[in-house]
Scaffold this active site. Structure first.
Site, PDB file in Angstrom:
ATOM      1  N   GLU A 164      -3.956   7.877   7.381  1.00  0.00           N
ATOM      2  CA  GLU A 164      -4.797   8.639   6.441  1.00  0.00           C
ATOM      3  C   GLU A 164      -5.866   9.397   7.208  1.00  0.00           C
ATOM      4  OE1 GLU A 164      -6.594   6.161   3.495  1.00  0.00           O
ATOM      5  OE2 GLU A 164      -4.686   5.699   2.516  1.00  0.00           O
ATOM      6  N   HIS A 190     -16.651  -5.702   3.665  1.00  0.00           N
ATOM      7  CA  HIS A 190     -15.725  -5.595   2.537  1.00  0.00           C
ATOM      8  C   HIS A 190     -16.003  -6.589   1.423  1.00  0.00           C
ATOM      9  CE1 HIS A 190     -13.701  -2.625   4.910  1.00  0.00           C
ATOM     10  NE2 HIS A 190     -13.616  -3.477   5.905  1.00  0.00           N
ATOM     11  N   LYS A 228       0.814  -1.213   0.000  1.00  0.00           N
ATOM     12  CA  LYS A 228       0.000   0.000   0.000  1.00  0.00           C
ATOM     13  C   LYS A 228       0.855   1.273   0.000  1.00  0.00           C
ATOM     14  CE  LYS A 228      -4.409  -1.148   2.203  1.00  0.00           C
ATOM     15  NZ  LYS A 228      -5.138  -0.945   0.961  1.00  0.00           N
ATOM     16  N   ARG A 287      -6.432  -7.158 -12.210  1.00  0.00           N
ATOM     17  CA  ARG A 287      -7.131  -8.317 -12.781  1.00  0.00           C
ATOM     18  C   ARG A 287      -8.460  -7.851 -13.354  1.00  0.00           C
ATOM     19  NH1 ARG A 287      -8.248  -8.289  -7.139  1.00  0.00           N
ATOM     20  NH2 ARG A 287     -10.480  -7.860  -6.858  1.00  0.00           N
TER      21      ARG A 287
HETATM   22  C1  MV4 Z   1     -10.817   4.302   4.027  1.00  0.00           C
HETATM   23  C2  MV4 Z   1     -12.074   4.669   4.537  1.00  0.00           C
HETATM   24  C3  MV4 Z   1     -12.216   5.941   5.035  1.00  0.00           C
HETATM   25  N1  MV4 Z   1     -11.165   6.782   5.028  1.00  0.00           N
HETATM   26  N2  MV4 Z   1      -9.813   5.183   4.037  1.00  0.00           N
HETATM   27  C4  MV4 Z   1     -11.852  -0.298   3.242  1.00  0.00           C
HETATM   28  C5  MV4 Z   1     -11.160  -1.248   2.344  1.00  0.00           C
HETATM   29  C6  MV4 Z   1      -9.829  -0.660   2.132  1.00  0.00           C
HETATM   30  N3  MV4 Z   1      -9.295  -1.054   0.883  1.00  0.00           N
HETATM   31  C7  MV4 Z   1     -10.058   0.785   2.246  1.00  0.00           C
HETATM   32  N4  MV4 Z   1     -11.236   0.961   3.021  1.00  0.00           N
HETATM   33  C8  MV4 Z   1     -11.582   2.165   3.516  1.00  0.00           C
HETATM   34  N5  MV4 Z   1     -10.600   3.089   3.517  1.00  0.00           N
HETATM   35  C9  MV4 Z   1      -9.986   6.392   4.546  1.00  0.00           C
HETATM   36  N6  MV4 Z   1      -8.972   7.245   4.570  1.00  0.00           N
HETATM   37  C10 MV4 Z   1     -13.118   3.736   4.498  1.00  0.00           C
HETATM   38  C11 MV4 Z   1     -12.865   2.474   3.996  1.00  0.00           C
HETATM   39  C12 MV4 Z   1     -13.973   1.573   4.008  1.00  0.00           C
HETATM   40  C13 MV4 Z   1     -14.568   1.145   2.805  1.00  0.00           C
HETATM   41  C14 MV4 Z   1     -14.098   1.542   1.569  1.00  0.00           C
HETATM   42  C15 MV4 Z   1     -14.696   1.096   0.412  1.00  0.00           C
HETATM   43  C16 MV4 Z   1     -15.781   0.246   0.483  1.00  0.00           C
HETATM   44  C17 MV4 Z   1     -16.257  -0.174   1.684  1.00  0.00           C
HETATM   45  C18 MV4 Z   1     -15.660   0.257   2.864  1.00  0.00           C
HETATM   46  C19 MV4 Z   1     -16.162  -0.161   4.097  1.00  0.00           C
HETATM   47  C20 MV4 Z   1     -15.574   0.262   5.245  1.00  0.00           C
HETATM   48  C21 MV4 Z   1     -14.473   1.122   5.198  1.00  0.00           C
END
Ligand code: MV4
Length: 667
Positions: free
Chosen positions: A200, A235, A116, A292
């Site tokens: 973040e 997720h 990441k 992918r």
């Molecule tokens: C975040 C966020 C809020 N703020 N980053 C969840 C999966 C991971 N790949 C990144 N995710 C998130 N990152 C910041 N700075 C909220 C999430 C997140 C989320 C993002 C996309 C789809 C569903 C989610 C469910 C919970 C949290």
């Protein structure tokens, strides 16, 4: 173009790839585990090789074995699908080393997105917007604390090696930071073998919007619009759509161009997805890149009219991209629902079993079903529990939602628990129609997503009785003897009058029904109510009229397990055979003669008002007396026998019309 490829995958995506490859005149080699010998992807392929036992680690993840089979079979390329080996750098390298084209990006591009923090550094350099924060190598608590203060609260600690939501921690205040950091590091060390963190700013109401990109071997890249995948559960994506509701053309263009820059920054080739967090104010930030073809690619295909597997094959062969950016157009709106074998009522526990009944909606320009299973297949514990993807398209989002709701009602499965009813409630929920899309959608609207049954229990039981009786009738052996009364089934039936008990178990509760049949009509007694029923069963399709209410439903009865499908909902019960003794039967208030015998007393007359349980007729059989009692409150409308008559088993003795109160309760 390739003449033969190997598909290193199973299920719907293997089938999906074979379908396009065949259309392009490419032969397909499938691989399969012991559990998949009869799977749909094996049947569709031109040839198939067993690669080991059911567990993926012993079959679909056996890179060396798969490469060996590809070489032996003369395949020129390997399509990895998604999951399994699709983002495995060693596998991509091994393909390259064995003169097999890996239908995906170069291994270096897969590796670049593996970390990441490294991915963020690359994106920063390429000018792709990032969530403000820290992704440096210095992991000393002092540095991280300073960076946290700079970033502001709430903030999110994310594992550098994490992904898909694992290893994340929200920190609300500086005072919590040290403890949260220590805990997050411990967790990540355990889960990924790497304790490093990035920081973040935490977005509280983000949407998940992702861009489909494609690059060819000359370095050209295009984006094929976006998908909104905000509706997720732990997720796991549940519903996806294209385009993202409310996204302005300017944002779409900016996001698309950022995604292409992101792909080009890592010398990407083929199909990729750049995921963004899209904030309420319209700003967007790079989240991660998936190297992918993704599960939800069909919604992009539906709105662009392009076949992304065809694009993958062309690009892997070395052809230029089929379209320039200016030629990429979208039309209408597409939705995808993932149909899973799982039990929403048990916290979405994965379900297993046999798909003993499987009926899918008709496919058309509006409805598409991507699946790897057919009726009779087992859903096992070994693989992802996704049964199918249901994809719909229409001119507007609202029309597309209507299509989805309708298509889900036509997706009928018995034998395995599914999330169809949950998806139906989700797609039909007002906040979803109003596109209130955030990643918290499912949590925020739980009360809408587990709705009460739409069918009242009595009506469901009566329909169940109709289904059971009609199916039994249709399965009765018809005698080959033309003179046998049983051979002339219909005319013989027409004159018969008999009642039978029917026990239906729903959950823990056993409902004891009584059914009276005369002239192809039924009277069904449920509790204190009686229902007039006519029913006609055509295979799995029941057309019923209950007290003047016409209902047409599908169902499946197998080994006493009955499932009825009604407007996206299911009603399930277990059917018991007639197990009553004569005594019980008479005592239970049947209006039919429990056996051959004589009428010794008639205790009511036509027009009498009677109450449930009141004795109406006394019969004698085998020197024992039996009371025939009223099953419900009502008025005696007809008495078919007089004292001294001999009656045969099952004959109706008295007709009762239930009184208004009871009717109302019944209706
Ligand atoms: C975040 C966020 C809020 N703020 N980053 C969840 C999966 C991971 N790949 C990144 N995710 C998130 N990152 C910041 N700075 C909220 C999430 C997140 C989320 C993002 C996309 C789809 C569903 C989610 C469910 C919970 C949290």
């Amino acid at each position: 173009m390739f003449s033969k490829i190997l598909i290193a995958n199973r299920g719907e995506i293997a089938c999906r790839i074979i379908q396009t490859a065949h259309r392009m005149g490419i032969r397909c080699v499938a691989v399969y585990s012991d559990a998949d010998a009869d799977a749909r992807h094996v049947a569709m392929a031109d040839e198939a090789f067993n690669i080991g036992p059911a567990p993926s680690s012993e079959s679909y993840l056996k890179a060396d074995k798969i490469i060996e089979i590809a070489k032996q079979s003369g395949a020129q390329a390997i399509h990895p699908g998604y999951g399994f080996l699709s983002e495995n750098t060693q596998f991509a390298e091994a393909c390259e080393a064995n003169n097999l084209v890996f239908i995906g990006p170069p291994s270096s591009a897969i590796a670049a997105m593996g970390s990441k923090s490294a991915a963020k550094a690359i994106m920063e350099k390429a000018g792709v917007p990032l969530v403000p924060g820290y992704h440096g190598d210095d992991q000393s608590p002092d540095t991280l604390r300073k960076e946290a203060a700079k970033c502001g609260f709430p903030l999110l600690l994310k594992a550098v090696a994490g992904g898909g939501g694992k290893g994340m921690r929200v920190v609300e205040r500086m005072e919590e930071f040290d403890d949260a950091l220590a805990a997050a590091k411990r967790e990540s060390k355990n889960a990924f073998g790497n304790p490093d963190m990035l920081i973040e700013r935490y977005l509280t109401q983000p949407r998940h919007v992702e861009i489909q990109v494609f690059c060819d071997k000359s370095g050209k890249g295009v984006y094929l619009a976006e998908r909104d995948c905000s509706v997720q559960r732990r997720h796991q994506k549940v519903l996806e759509e294209a385009p993202a509701p409310g996204l302005s053309d300017e944002t779409r263009k900016a996001m698309g161009e950022a995604a292409v820059k992101a792909a080009q920054a890592i010398n990407y080739v083929g199909a990729g997805t750049v995921e963004f967090l899209y904030d309420v104010d319209g700003s967007f930030f790079f989240m991660e890149m998936n190297t992918r073809l993704q599960v939800e690619h069909p919604v992009t295909e539906m709105v662009t009219g392009q076949d992304l597997v065809e694009w993958q094959l062309k690009v892997a062969w070395g052809d230029p991209l089929p379209l320039e950016q200016s030629q990429v157009k979208t039309r209408g709106h597409a939705l995808e629902a993932r149909i899973y074998a799982e039990d929403p009522d048990q916290d979405f526990l994965p379900a297993t079993g046999n798909l003993r009944y499987l009926s899918t909606p008709d496919e058309s320009a509006h409805v598409r079903v991507d699946t790897g299973v057919t009726e009779g297949d087992d859903i096992s514990i070994h693989y992802d529990p996704m049964i199918a993807k249901l994809i719909v398209w229409d001119e507007t989002r609202d029309q597309a939602i209507n299509r989805m709701v309708q298509a889900l009602e036509h997706y009928r499965i018995a034998g395995v628990k599914t999330n169809i009813r949950f998806l139906h409630a989700l797609a039909d929920a007002q906040p979803f129609r109003e596109a209130e899309l955030t990643t918290g959608f499912i949590e925020d609207h739980r009360e809408l997503l587990f709705p009460k049954s739409k069918l009242d229990t009595h009506k469901a039981l009566v329909l169940a009785a109709g289904f059971v009786l009609e199916q039994r009738k249709s399965r009765e052996v018809i005698s080959t003897d033309p003179w046998s009364p049983f051979g002339r089934q219909n005319s013989w039936r027409m004159n018969s009058e008999y009642a039978q008990p029917l026990q239906l178990q729903v959950g823990d509760e056993i409902h004891e029904l009584k059914v009276l049949e005369r002239d192809d009509r039924y009277q069904v007694f449920v509790g204190d109510s009686v229902y007039n029923l006519t029913a006609r069963l055509d295979d799995d399709f029941l057309q019923a009229v209950i007290n003047g209410h016409r209902i047409s439903i599908h169902g499946n009865l197998h080994n006493d397990q009955l499932v009825l499908f009604y407007e996206g909902d299911t009603f399930q019960c277990t059917v018991y055979r007639e197990t009553y003794g004569f005594e019980e039967m008479a005592g239970e208030g049947s209006l039919a003669a429990p056996m051959n015998g004589a009428i010794v007393a008639v205790q009511a007359k036509v027009g009498d008002k009677v109450t449930a349980g009141q004795s109406l007729v006394i019969m004698e059989a085998m020197k024992m007396e039996h009371a025939i009692k009223a099953p419900a409150d009502g008025i005696v409308t007809e008495i078919f026998f007089v004292e001294g008559d001999q009656v045969s088993e099952g004959a109706e003795l008295i007709a009762i019309e239930v009184t208004a109160d009871a009717e109302e309760e019944a209706g």
